[in-house]
Write a protein that holds these residues in place. Structure first.
Motif, PDB file in Angstrom:
ATOM      1  N   GLY A  68       0.807  -1.211   0.000  1.00  0.00           N
ATOM      2  CA  GLY A  68       0.000   0.000   0.000  1.00  0.00           C
ATOM      3  C   GLY A  68       0.840   1.259   0.000  1.00  0.00           C
ATOM      4  N   SER A  69       1.952   1.242   0.731  1.00  0.00           N
ATOM      5  CA  SER A  69       2.838   2.410   0.778  1.00  0.00           C
ATOM      6  C   SER A  69       3.491   2.669  -0.579  1.00  0.00           C
ATOM      7  CB  SER A  69       3.916   2.199   1.847  1.00  0.00           C
ATOM      8  OG  SER A  69       3.326   2.042   3.120  1.00  0.00           O
ATOM      9  N   VAL A  70       3.869   1.602  -1.287  1.00  0.00           N
ATOM     10  CA  VAL A  70       4.433   1.755  -2.640  1.00  0.00           C
ATOM     11  C   VAL A  70       3.380   2.313  -3.587  1.00  0.00           C
ATOM     12  CG1 VAL A  70       5.390   0.522  -4.619  1.00  0.00           C
ATOM     13  CG2 VAL A  70       6.146  -0.059  -2.301  1.00  0.00           C
ATOM     14  N   LEU A  71       2.154   1.797  -3.478  1.00  0.00           N
ATOM     15  CA  LEU A  71       1.065   2.313  -4.313  1.00  0.00           C
ATOM     16  C   LEU A  71       0.794   3.781  -4.027  1.00  0.00           C
ATOM     17  CD1 LEU A  71      -1.522  -0.634  -4.188  1.00  0.00           C
ATOM     18  CD2 LEU A  71      -0.165   0.108  -6.162  1.00  0.00           C
ATOM     19  N   ALA A  72       0.918   4.182  -2.762  1.00  0.00           N
ATOM     20  CA  ALA A  72       0.690   5.583  -2.388  1.00  0.00           C
ATOM     21  C   ALA A  72       1.691   6.498  -3.085  1.00  0.00           C
ATOM     22  CB  ALA A  72       0.787   5.741  -0.877  1.00  0.00           C
ATOM     23  N   ILE A  73       2.931   6.039  -3.197  1.00  0.00           N
ATOM     24  CA  ILE A  73       3.952   6.836  -3.887  1.00  0.00           C
ATOM     25  C   ILE A  73       3.578   7.015  -5.359  1.00  0.00           C
ATOM     26  CG2 ILE A  73       6.370   6.888  -4.622  1.00  0.00           C
ATOM     27  CD1 ILE A  73       7.044   5.315  -2.074  1.00  0.00           C
ATOM     28  N   LYS A  74       3.118   5.941  -5.982  1.00  0.00           N
ATOM     29  CA  LYS A  74       2.751   6.008  -7.403  1.00  0.00           C
ATOM     30  C   LYS A  74       1.502   6.871  -7.609  1.00  0.00           C
ATOM     31  CE  LYS A  74       4.774   1.515  -8.568  1.00  0.00           C
ATOM     32  NZ  LYS A  74       5.863   2.119  -9.360  1.00  0.00           N
ATOM     33  N   LEU A  75       0.517   6.745  -6.733  1.00  0.00           N
ATOM     34  CA  LEU A  75      -0.717   7.515  -6.871  1.00  0.00           C
ATOM     35  C   LEU A  75      -0.503   8.995  -6.586  1.00  0.00           C
ATOM     36  CD1 LEU A  75      -3.324   5.118  -5.183  1.00  0.00           C
ATOM     37  CD2 LEU A  75      -3.092   5.634  -7.623  1.00  0.00           C
ATOM     38  N   ALA A  76       0.525   9.311  -5.776  1.00  0.00           N
ATOM     39  CA  ALA A  76       0.784  10.709  -5.431  1.00  0.00           C
ATOM     40  C   ALA A  76       1.106  11.554  -6.654  1.00  0.00           C
ATOM     41  CB  ALA A  76       1.934  10.794  -4.421  1.00  0.00           C
ATOM     42  N   ALA A  77       1.572  10.896  -7.732  1.00  0.00           N
ATOM     43  CA  ALA A  77       1.920  11.637  -8.946  1.00  0.00           C
ATOM     44  C   ALA A  77       0.685  12.142  -9.688  1.00  0.00           C
ATOM     45  CB  ALA A  77       2.756  10.752  -9.872  1.00  0.00           C
ATOM     46  N   SER A  78      -0.464  11.504  -9.471  1.00  0.00           N
ATOM     47  CA  SER A  78      -1.654  11.869 -10.243  1.00  0.00           C
ATOM     48  C   SER A  78      -2.860  12.254  -9.391  1.00  0.00           C
ATOM     49  CB  SER A  78      -2.056  10.710 -11.161  1.00  0.00           C
ATOM     50  OG  SER A  78      -2.260   9.520 -10.411  1.00  0.00           O
ATOM     51  N   LEU A  79      -2.836  11.972  -8.084  1.00  0.00           N
ATOM     52  CA  LEU A  79      -3.980  12.264  -7.233  1.00  0.00           C
ATOM     53  C   LEU A  79      -3.585  13.161  -6.066  1.00  0.00           C
ATOM     54  CD1 LEU A  79      -5.689   8.749  -6.914  1.00  0.00           C
ATOM     55  CD2 LEU A  79      -6.442  10.666  -8.334  1.00  0.00           C
ATOM     56  N   ALA A  80      -4.516  13.997  -5.629  1.00  0.00           N
ATOM     57  CA  ALA A  80      -4.285  14.828  -4.448  1.00  0.00           C
ATOM     58  C   ALA A  80      -4.158  13.933  -3.225  1.00  0.00           C
ATOM     59  CB  ALA A  80      -5.443  15.801  -4.265  1.00  0.00           C
ATOM     60  N   PRO A  81      -3.355  14.347  -2.222  1.00  0.00           N
ATOM     61  CA  PRO A  81      -3.166  13.510  -1.033  1.00  0.00           C
ATOM     62  C   PRO A  81      -4.470  13.104  -0.360  1.00  0.00           C
ATOM     63  CG  PRO A  81      -1.577  15.301  -1.030  1.00  0.00           C
ATOM     64  CD  PRO A  81      -2.509  15.555  -2.185  1.00  0.00           C
ATOM     65  N   ARG A  82      -5.458  14.011  -0.335  1.00  0.00           N
ATOM     66  CA  ARG A  82      -6.709  13.676   0.350  1.00  0.00           C
ATOM     67  C   ARG A  82      -7.462  12.550  -0.374  1.00  0.00           C
ATOM     68  NH1 ARG A  82     -11.867  16.685  -0.408  1.00  0.00           N
ATOM     69  NH2 ARG A  82     -12.077  16.999  -2.644  1.00  0.00           N
ATOM     70  N   MET A  83      -7.293  12.467  -1.703  1.00  0.00           N
ATOM     71  CA  MET A  83      -7.955  11.400  -2.450  1.00  0.00           C
ATOM     72  C   MET A  83      -7.269  10.057  -2.190  1.00  0.00           C
ATOM     73  SD  MET A  83     -10.538  12.750  -3.671  1.00  0.00           S
ATOM     74  CE  MET A  83     -11.077  11.247  -4.488  1.00  0.00           C
ATOM     75  N   VAL A  84      -5.934  10.065  -2.112  1.00  0.00           N
ATOM     76  CA  VAL A  84      -5.208   8.835  -1.774  1.00  0.00           C
ATOM     77  C   VAL A  84      -5.626   8.370  -0.377  1.00  0.00           C
ATOM     78  CG1 VAL A  84      -2.934   7.784  -1.441  1.00  0.00           C
ATOM     79  CG2 VAL A  84      -3.254   9.532  -3.212  1.00  0.00           C
ATOM     80  N   LEU A  85      -5.759   9.341   0.524  1.00  0.00           N
ATOM     81  CA  LEU A  85      -6.191   9.046   1.891  1.00  0.00           C
ATOM     82  C   LEU A  85      -7.593   8.436   1.903  1.00  0.00           C
ATOM     83  CD1 LEU A  85      -4.759   9.711   4.640  1.00  0.00           C
ATOM     84  CD2 LEU A  85      -6.336  11.631   4.835  1.00  0.00           C
TER      85      LEU A  85
END
Length: 456
Positions: free
Chosen positions: A302-319
């Protein structure tokens, strides 16, 4: 900083599996044994705000080195304990060291990686080891207790302290980021006493019910002390322990509310799943630890996916995505059956919930410290850690009480399972509530962009 955070998180759970052996070896009473856990939680939770302020005043690297030394010495002393008081004192010493380490380490991470992709990567690594430490604590505690003796759940910290000290000395020295004014001694005393009393009142609900005069009086006194603390911080002419204007930062306020709720649900989930594996499915300490491995690995994924998603999504959406998955996983756990198995009742929800938690942790830490002035990074980090500790204490006590009420005094496997299931479904609802807060309260843009709002 990753090594530091792994060690601090590890100690929140590594001792739990060894409690029966500790009780037999040192002659603890049933009530006294709980203080092996409570002593750490009390000093850690009570001193976090003070630790964050000291980090800002005197330098974060310096406090990390001091905190590591205190933690290492306390761990060594705990391993050599020969009577209950020695071990409880050592656990309290570990809590003091952790209260220095946690806010200073996170503040160093925040100031070293202020923005951009590198920040997302750094917080991804930090969040992975943060949650993996808690999950691996069960595995390491079980294996060490079963094959080496309970003393090694304390000694295991010593080599990690040595490694962290060697690595931390290579960090460039940071100058104190706060111009020292007159210290807010009254606010410091009120905050430390209020936080300690709050944690003390909550953790003792296993002995004194929520409706007992002891618990009500203790929690009322804690609330009063913290209310007076807030008034003092608002009106003092001295250098405040924590500036209340921090809460005007939507990112800080929203992240702290989220971590308060997630922390309560997570602590309860670890507790209920561990009890289900041991008391219902009959797993031994070492096997229980092994069965937590998928959870630990899921957090890393999940932490690795969070790094990848951070490039395209706002932090609150990843959260929000992470919180949604966590809620689904916890709700799935609530389908526990008395005649179930690890494969059918634990493995699937472990993977879903852990990936969700891994997605949450990096943006949660980044949002909680984002847009904060450099001289307040330690205070913001301490606030985030305090919210997590308070949430864990409140959540575990409240959900544990609810589960016990459902189980009653029957003691059958079916009754135990019903209690654990209720606790998990309540935890799922709490996490979903956190997702709603994340979507409503957190800023749509990155917190760094809104930093000007916290400068005044």
């Amino acid at each position: 900083m990753a090594v530091v955070q792994f060690m601090v998180s590890l100690d929140l759970s590594v001792v739990n599996v060894g409690l029966p052996q500790i009780r037999t070896s040192l002659g603890f009473s049933e009530v006294g044994l709980t203080w092996v856990i409570h002593a750490y939680a009390l000093t850690f939770g009570g001193l976090l705000l003070l630790g964050g302020k000291i980090a800002d005043l005197f330098g974060r690297k310096k406090l990390v080195l001091i905190g590591l030394t205190v933690f290492g010495v306390a761990s060594l002393a705990g391993g050599f304990a020969t009577e209950p008081g020695h071990l409880v004192g050592a656990r309290a010493g570990q809590g003091v060291g952790a209260a220095m380490l946690a806010p200073a380490a996170l503040a160093l991470l925040t100031s070293t990686f202020p923005s951009g992709k590198e920040r997302a990567k750094a917080f991804g690594v930090w969040s992975a080891v943060n949650a993996a430490g808690a999950a691996f604590g069960v595995l390491i505690g079980g294996v060490l207790t079963e094959y080496a003796g309970w003393e090694w759940v304390m000694f295991v910290n010593v080599p990690m302290v040595v490694i962290a000290l060697i690595l931390a000395r290579r960090i460039a020295a940071d100058a104190p980021s706060v111009t020292r004014g007159r210290p807010d001694i009254l606010g410091t005393v009120l905050a430390t006493a209020g936080m300690s009393l709050l944690v003390f009142g909550v953790v003792r609900t296993d002995q004194h019910p929520w409706t007992s005069s002891t618990t009500i009086t203790t929690l009322a006194a804690a609330v009063l002390l913290l209310a007076v603390f807030l008034y003092v911080e608002k009106t003092t002419s001295r250098d405040p322990l924590i500036r209340l204007g921090l809460f005007a930062n939507r990112s800080v306020a929203g992240a702290n509310l989220f971590v308060l709720l997630l922390g309560g649900a997570m602590a309860s989930a670890f507790y209920f799943v561990s009890l289900y594996l041991q008391r219902v499915l009959g797993s031994g300490p070492a096997r229980t630890g092994v069965e937590f491995l998928p959870f630990a690995l899921g957090v890393v994924v999940g932490s690795v996916l969070a790094i990848k998603l951070a490039a395209s999504l706002a932090p609150r959406m990843v959260l929000a995505i992470g919180g949604g998955l966590t809620g689904i996983g916890f709700a799935w756990f609530s389908l526990f059956t008395a005649d179930g198995s690890f494969a059918s009742d634990v493995l699937g929800p472990s993977i879903v919930a852990s990936i969700g938690i891994g997605l949450c942790l990096a943006p949660m830490a980044s949002l909680g410290t984002g847009g904060v002035a450099a001289h307040e990074a330690g205070a913001a980090s301490a606030l985030l850690n305090s919210s997590r500790q308070i949430g864990a204490a409140l959540g575990l006590a409240a959900l544990g009480t609810a589960a016990h009420a459902r189980t009653g005094d029957v003691g059958t496997l079916e009754a135990l399972t019903d209690g654990y299931s209720l606790g998990m479904i309540i935890g799922a609802v709490i996490v979903v509530g956190g997702v709603v807060i994340a979507l409503a309260a957190l800023p749509r843009s990155s917190p760094e962009a809104a930093s000007a709002a916290t400068e005044h």
